[in-house]
Design a protein around this motif. Structure first.
Motif, PDB file in Angstrom:
ATOM      1  N   GLY A 109       0.793  -1.222   0.000  1.00 28.03           N
ATOM      2  CA  GLY A 109       0.000   0.000   0.000  1.00 28.03           C
ATOM      3  C   GLY A 109       0.821   1.265   0.000  1.00 28.03           C
ATOM      4  N   PHE A 110       2.086   1.192  -0.413  1.00 32.59           N
ATOM      5  CA  PHE A 110       2.943   2.372  -0.320  1.00 32.59           C
ATOM      6  C   PHE A 110       2.625   3.394  -1.404  1.00 32.59           C
ATOM      7  N   SER A 111       2.580   4.644  -0.988  1.00 30.64           N
ATOM      8  CA  SER A 111       2.408   5.768  -1.902  1.00 30.64           C
ATOM      9  C   SER A 111       3.299   6.892  -1.400  1.00 30.64           C
ATOM     10  N   TRP A 112       4.169   7.405  -2.276  1.00 27.03           N
ATOM     11  CA  TRP A 112       5.054   8.489  -1.865  1.00 27.03           C
ATOM     12  C   TRP A 112       4.248   9.678  -1.352  1.00 27.03           C
ATOM     13  N   GLY A 113       3.148  10.002  -2.041  1.00 22.74           N
ATOM     14  CA  GLY A 113       2.350  11.152  -1.629  1.00 22.74           C
ATOM     15  C   GLY A 113       1.811  11.009  -0.221  1.00 22.74           C
ATOM     16  N   ASN A 163       3.596  12.299   7.192  1.00 26.49           N
ATOM     17  CA  ASN A 163       4.729  12.485   8.094  1.00 26.49           C
ATOM     18  C   ASN A 163       5.428  13.832   7.937  1.00 26.49           C
ATOM     19  N   SER A 164       4.883  14.678   7.054  1.00 26.09           N
ATOM     20  CA  SER A 164       5.469  16.007   6.803  1.00 26.09           C
ATOM     21  C   SER A 164       6.942  15.911   6.411  1.00 26.09           C
ATOM     22  N   PHE A 165       7.240  14.918   5.578  1.00 28.34           N
ATOM     23  CA  PHE A 165       8.611  14.741   5.120  1.00 28.34           C
ATOM     24  C   PHE A 165       8.956  15.755   4.029  1.00 28.34           C
ATOM     25  N   ILE A 166      10.251  15.929   3.818  1.00 29.97           N
ATOM     26  CA  ILE A 166      10.753  16.766   2.730  1.00 29.97           C
ATOM     27  C   ILE A 166      11.615  15.889   1.832  1.00 29.97           C
ATOM     28  N   ALA A 167      11.441  16.016   0.531  1.00 25.58           N
ATOM     29  CA  ALA A 167      12.224  15.219  -0.413  1.00 25.58           C
ATOM     30  C   ALA A 167      13.360  16.045  -0.982  1.00 25.58           C
ATOM     31  N   GLY A 213      23.301  20.434  -2.109  1.00 31.88           N
ATOM     32  CA  GLY A 213      21.903  20.754  -1.811  1.00 31.88           C
ATOM     33  C   GLY A 213      21.187  19.785  -0.900  1.00 31.88           C
ATOM     34  N   PHE A 214      21.813  18.681  -0.522  1.00 29.72           N
ATOM     35  CA  PHE A 214      21.164  17.727   0.387  1.00 29.72           C
ATOM     36  C   PHE A 214      21.103  18.296   1.801  1.00 29.72           C
ATOM     37  N   ARG A 215      20.057  17.905   2.528  1.00 30.02           N
ATOM     38  CA  ARG A 215      19.895  18.268   3.927  1.00 30.02           C
ATOM     39  C   ARG A 215      19.494  17.027   4.716  1.00 30.02           C
ATOM     40  N   VAL A 216      19.849  17.008   5.988  1.00 24.90           N
ATOM     41  CA  VAL A 216      19.470  15.880   6.839  1.00 24.90           C
ATOM     42  C   VAL A 216      17.949  15.762   6.894  1.00 24.90           C
ATOM     43  N   GLY A 217      17.449  14.555   6.745  1.00 27.25           N
ATOM     44  CA  GLY A 217      16.014  14.300   6.792  1.00 27.25           C
ATOM     45  C   GLY A 217      15.351  14.214   5.434  1.00 27.25           C
ATOM     46  N   MET A 218      16.060  14.583   4.381  1.00 24.53           N
ATOM     47  CA  MET A 218      15.462  14.536   3.041  1.00 24.53           C
ATOM     48  C   MET A 218      15.228  13.096   2.598  1.00 24.53           C
ATOM     49  N   LYS A 219      14.110  12.898   1.893  1.00 24.72           N
ATOM     50  CA  LYS A 219      13.765  11.586   1.360  1.00 24.72           C
ATOM     51  C   LYS A 219      14.248  11.457  -0.082  1.00 24.72           C
TER      52      LYS A 219
END
Length: 653
Positions: free
Chosen positions: A165-169, A175-179, A516-522
């Motif tokens: 059932g995975f969906s990136w959206g 989870n309020s993630f940042i990509a 441009g990467f930051r900690v926590g990015m997906k």
């Protein structure tokens, strides 16, 4: 802007011309909420018979479309029996209303062929069709529609089960993630020409909130970006997120504003908000004047960026996955999104394969090993198989030229290196052999085979090797040699005990790009211990250009150290764009049942270091270095740096 199209130009044109440029249906404003029609035009050059006054029409670019009435210009789908405008039907022959109907017809489904004979050919039904024949045509169509819907639901259910059932959206929203932005991945499609696509950019997308029988479009704005994926909101919904949806910006149905007008496609407001405005054209003019959209050649750029020079049947030299110290000849079996499935040439059943990106440092042109002095496994096949040909050398990733004539690496020098067999660790290592063109053979101290079969090749500029003291300064746990008992490990003592010297700091690559990467990015990342798998992942640490990649749902012991420019990292949505299968975050049950997988292989490898699992970091003290050759530049470290810094030990002359 360079990569966006400013819509301000619309505001300077006459109102009538400006409205037409949005591709709106003339006369749509008077349609009721349950109206469903095709399109029409006030300026058709062909003579058209008068239409009933109660029949809603939609005008568009010189063609008159009406509701199905059996007159000329109409067509009947040979699959589902739907009657519609001929020009809106799929394929050149206009036999089917959609791609799905065309494919269903081609699959020779029993029910499909029965329906086709009953509705189109008029041929007498077979015995198998008698049950359907007893029912009215409408009932047959309804039954078949329900049958098709059931099949689609079953397919969706199967897909959901396989992907859990995975969906990136949903994953990002809940989870309020940042990509990580697409611009972080120069090797990925659009990585170098993404431009300033950002929130509030307007695009034309299919309108799914509509009852019309043909595909229609509406304008939507980007609410949030996550890699290639964007959360969109239809224009007119203001702050209502009820119908927000995710889609891949590089998809074939995504277009810049103005595409519908240029292509003769209808723009229809969503049914939910049809009642909000009586003049949708004026609304769009007001909302879109001065807004940004995609560049007009965006789809062309997407297509061009997904053309790959490597082709099937090309021969390459690639690392032998069973003996890292040597290379073998392999043949490109398939290419997906720039990733190559290589089959070793001697594999008779073509199952002995290896996955890597076409820019991977692990593949080379035929003859590379001989040219630099690298070990090579000769193939038992004496001549090329028919159709196989050597890959042109210019297609491979170029390494930085180095000058080996002056001070250079020497055999026996010590350094720190990422263990290619356990990528979660940085280990004490030794240069075992110096090859040509800047390449080095390196071994992990304490775990080397007597014959050197587990040595591995890194270039001198590789971001996977570091000078002595790198881990201590950057507070990374250094894995000491297997069996080494003097803990905590101290480089000064170890160098003295082994009679070794550290490789000069100035010989290492200290370039740190503004990645441009930051900690926590997906992101989506290759599991390099099982390189056919691409998984949902997170950046958990950044040490200058070095990234710590965590695979969501797995323990930290499976994390991997990866360079920021690694071709094994991809933006969110890359798998969907290229058709590659994405591995969802692991659940507890799937982790426990992953017997025999690469995860357990890594765990077995890590058991070699079981006695040292909780060792402390290096604790070199300045007083131990007095009068010696090594000086730490304390205070110059930047643990979460995204720029250059002096983070190495300085070796004095």
């Amino acid at each position: 802007m360079e990569n966006t199209k400013d819509l301000t130009e619309h505001s300077s044109r006459p109102e009538r011309k400006r409205r037409d440029s949005f591709g709106m249906f003339d006369g749509y404003d008077s349609c009721s909420e349950d109206t469903s029609s095709s399109s029409s035009s006030e300026e058709s050059e062909e003579e058209v018979a008068p239409l009933p006054s109660n029949l809603p029409i939609i005008k568009n670019n010189g063609q008159v479309y009406t509701y199905p009435d059996g007159k000329s210009g109409m067509a009947t789908c040979e699959m589902c029996g739907m009657v519609g405008v001929r020009d809106a039907f799929y394929s050149k022959t206009k036999r089917f209303c959609s791609v799905s109907c065309s494919r269903s017809y081609s699959s020779n489904s029993k029910k499909a062929s029965i329906l086709a004979r009953l509705q189109v050919t008029g041929k007498p039904p077979t015995k198998k069709a008698k049950v359907l024949q007893k029912q009215p045509l409408v009932a047959k169509l309804a039954a078949y529609a329900q049958y098709q819907a059931t099949l689609q639901n079953q397919a969706k259910t199967k897909a959901a089960v396989s992907m859990e059932g995975f969906s990136w959206g949903n994953y990002i929203n809940s989870n309020s993630f940042i990509a990580a932005p697409v611009t972080c991945f120069k090797h990925a499609p659009m990585g170098t020409c993404w431009g300033d696509i950002s929130e509030n950019v307007r695009i034309e997308v299919p309108n799914t909130d509509c009852s019309l029988p043909t595909k229609v479009f509406w304008i939507a704005g980007i609410v949030k970006l996550a890699g290639y994926n964007a959360l969109l909101r239809y224009e007119g919904f203001e702050n209502d997120s009820g119908l927000d949806f995710w889609c891949n910006i590089c998809g074939s149905d995504i277009h810049p504003v103005g595409w519908c007008a240029a292509s003769g496609k209808p723009l229809v407001p969503p049914r939910t908000i049809q009642h909000k405005y009586t003049n949708w054209k004026a609304f769009l003019v007001k909302r879109l004047t001065g807004a940004k959209t995609l560049p007009p050649d965006f789809s062309q750029k997407v297509s061009e960026s997904m053309q790959y020079p490597f082709k099937t049947c090309m021969r390459v030299e690639v690392v032998d996955k069973r003996h890292l110290c040597r290379t073998r000849v392999a043949v490109v079996e398939s290419v997906i999104g720039g990733r190559l499935r290589l089959v070793y040439e001697e594999s008779e059943d073509r199952t002995d394969d290896f996955w890597c990106h076409m820019h991977s440092p692990l593949i080379h042109h035929i003859g590379w090993s001989r040219s630099i002095g690298h070990r090579f496994k000769r193939s038992d096949i004496t001549k090329k198989q028919d159709g196989h040909f050597d890959t042109p050398p210019h297609l491979f990733a170029k390494v930085k030229e180095v000058d080996q004539s002056g001070e250079w690496f020497k055999e026996g020098m010590k350094l720190e290196a990422i263990d290619p067999l356990n990528l979660s660790t940085i280990c004490v290592a030794t240069i075992r052999k110096v090859l040509a063109d800047g390449f080095l053979m390196i071994g992990i101290d304490g775990s080397e085979a007597a014959d050197g079969s587990d040595w591995f090749c890194y270039h001198a500029t590789s971001p996977s090797i570091f000078p002595v003291g790198f881990c201590e300064i950057n507070m990374i746990e250094l894995t000491p040699p297997r069996g080494y008992t003097k803990l905590p490990f101290k480089w000064f003592d170890y160098l003295r005990e082994t009679g070794s010297i550290a490789a000069p700091v100035k010989l290492f690559n200290k370039d740190v790009p503004n990645h441009g990467f930051r900690v926590g990015m997906k992101l989506e990342a290759v599991d390099l211990m099982e390189p056919r798998l691409i998984c949902v992942a997170t950046v958990t640490r950044i040490i200058h250009r070095l990234l710590r990649i965590h695979f969501d749902g797995w323990e930290e012991e499976y994390d991997q150290w990866v360079d920021c420019e690694s071709p094994d990292l991809y933006p969110v949505g890359w798998c969907q764009l290229t058709g590659y299968q994405l591995q969802p975050p692991a659940s507890q049950s799937s982790r426990e049942s992953q017997s025999g997988s690469s995860k357990q292989k890594k765990k077995a490898k890590s058991q070699q270091y079981k006695g040292h699992k909780k060792m402390t970091t290096l604790q070199l003290k300045e007083e131990l270095l007095d009068g010696e050759d090594y000086n730490f530049l304390q205070g110059a470290s930047d643990q979460e740096s995204n720029g250059s810094a002096n983070f190495y030990i300085k070796q004095e002359p």
